[in-house]
Enzyme design. Structure first.
Site, PDB file in Angstrom:
ATOM      1  N   ASN A 146       0.871  -1.177   0.000  1.00 50.76           N
ATOM      2  CA  ASN A 146       0.000   0.000   0.000  1.00 50.76           C
ATOM      3  C   ASN A 146       0.904   1.222   0.000  1.00 50.76           C
ATOM      4  O   ASN A 146       1.536   1.525   1.014  1.00 50.76           O
ATOM      5  CB  ASN A 146      -0.880  -0.045   1.258  1.00 50.76           C
ATOM      6  CG  ASN A 146      -1.660   1.230   1.483  1.00 50.76           C
ATOM      7  OD1 ASN A 146      -1.770   2.069   0.588  1.00 50.76           O
ATOM      8  ND2 ASN A 146      -2.215   1.375   2.684  1.00 50.76           N
TER       9      ASN A 146
ATOM     10  N   LYS B 142       0.039   4.230  -0.161  1.00 50.66           N
ATOM     11  CA  LYS B 142      -0.598   5.393   0.482  1.00 50.66           C
ATOM     12  C   LYS B 142      -0.409   6.623  -0.408  1.00 50.66           C
ATOM     13  O   LYS B 142      -0.416   6.496  -1.624  1.00 50.66           O
ATOM     14  CB  LYS B 142      -0.039   5.585   1.903  1.00 50.66           C
ATOM     15  CG  LYS B 142      -0.109   4.284   2.708  1.00 50.66           C
ATOM     16  CD  LYS B 142       0.182   4.455   4.173  1.00 50.66           C
ATOM     17  CE  LYS B 142       0.072   3.096   4.862  1.00 50.66           C
ATOM     18  NZ  LYS B 142       0.255   3.170   6.302  1.00 50.66           N
TER      19      LYS B 142
ATOM     20  N   HIS C 288      -9.182   0.967   5.558  1.00 46.16           N
ATOM     21  CA  HIS C 288      -7.873   1.183   6.196  1.00 46.16           C
ATOM     22  C   HIS C 288      -8.043   2.140   7.379  1.00 46.16           C
ATOM     23  O   HIS C 288      -8.846   3.064   7.320  1.00 46.16           O
ATOM     24  CB  HIS C 288      -6.886   1.757   5.179  1.00 46.16           C
ATOM     25  CG  HIS C 288      -5.476   1.756   5.685  1.00 46.16           C
ATOM     26  ND1 HIS C 288      -5.019   2.694   6.585  1.00 46.16           N
ATOM     27  CD2 HIS C 288      -4.447   0.902   5.471  1.00 46.16           C
ATOM     28  CE1 HIS C 288      -3.763   2.424   6.876  1.00 46.16           C
ATOM     29  NE2 HIS C 288      -3.385   1.343   6.223  1.00 46.16           N
TER      30      HIS C 288
ATOM     31  N   SER D 123       4.050  -2.313  10.231  1.00 39.64           N
ATOM     32  CA  SER D 123       5.507  -2.354  10.404  1.00 39.64           C
ATOM     33  C   SER D 123       6.149  -3.682   9.986  1.00 39.64           C
ATOM     34  O   SER D 123       7.125  -4.128  10.593  1.00 39.64           O
ATOM     35  CB  SER D 123       5.884  -1.998  11.845  1.00 39.64           C
ATOM     36  OG  SER D 123       5.483  -0.669  12.147  1.00 39.64           O
TER      37      SER D 123
END
Ligand code: PGA
Length: 249
Positions: free
Chosen positions: A9, A11, A93, A209
């Site tokens: 992703n 973003k 999300h 993470s």
């Protein structure tokens, strides 16, 4: 039996020049043993689809509107993503839930729109740090699953992504036991609601993470069928080791 999925992703990161990362990724994984998905910003989707045309790399959106079309300035429909060549879309999300106030009802409507458009939805759920510290994690997860996941889903058109909000972009990762507990819980809930067939076949990703150095340990946890990766998906040199860890899991 469940085909593993490494999803990236991007973003709100990446310009046209970033698409060279896709070449590096497809070259490094010419014949991947797992599904690979990259969700770039919407303006890059068409070009990313063209760039990945000779490779099984899938391209997805990061959000869609719940309506098929209409007066919604700035929004993107699931049909538009499909038309641009996307095969997947991320819904729910935590950054959408927080920045845009999306509720479980909104996420369920968006998921329905995605499935109607023929997209595979990657539906995100996860607790905040406050909720975990109050020992409410499983209750929150159960509520989000019940509220966000529509009834008519299959193991082919829906992927669940468990993303503890406090682990996203922070470098903090739950313990392997904590990840396993939630993934096993999600599996049980999916089986209860959708039966053995669908419940056992639906993929559950971990997100928050994930990087090359922790991926193999996370992928060894039961009911972890892959990862949804933010920061470490932007560069092929960071994402590729995660894909490789998943291939050997
Ligand atoms: P991160 O983001 O990998 O940068 O923590 C994960 C996500 O938001 O999907």
């Amino acid at each position: 039996m469940r085909r593993k999925l490494a999803a990236g992703n991007w973003k709100m990161n990446g310009l046209a020049a970033s698409l060279s990362e896709l070449d590096a990724l497809t070259t490094a994984h010419a014949d991947p043993k797992v599904d690979i998905l990259i969700c770039p910003p919407a303006p890059l989707i068409s070009a990313a689809v063209v760039q990945a045309a000779d490779h099984p790399l899938a391209i997805g959106g990061q959000d869609c509107h719940s309506a098929a079309s209409g007066a919604h300035t700035g929004d993107i429909s699931a049909d538009m993503l499909r038309d641009a060549g996307a095969s997947h879309v991320i819904v729910g999300h935590s950054e959408r839930r927080t920045d845009h106030g999306e509720t479980d009802d909104d996420v369920r409507a968006k998921t329905r729109a995605a499935l109607e458009a023929g997209l595979i939805a990657v539906l995100c759920i996860g607790e905040t740090l406050e909720e975990r510290e109050a020992a409410n994690t499983l209750e929150i997860i159960a509520g989000q699953l019940a509220g966000s996941v529509p009834d008519l889903v299959t193991a082919e058109n829906l992927v669940i992504a468990y993303e503890p909000v406090w682990a996203i972009g922070t470098g903090k990762v739950p313990t392997l036991n904590q990840i396993g507990e939630v993934h096993d819980f999600i599996r049980t809930k999916l089986i209860q609601r959708f039966g053995d067939g669908v419940g056992n076949s639906m993929r559950i990703l971990y997100g928050g993470s994930v990087k090359g150095s922790n991926a193999a340990d996370i992928f060894a946890v039961s009911n972890v069928d892959g990862a949804l990766v933010g920061g470490a998906s932007l560069k092929a040199e960071d994402f590729s080791p995660i894909v490789s860890a998943l291939e050997s899991a």
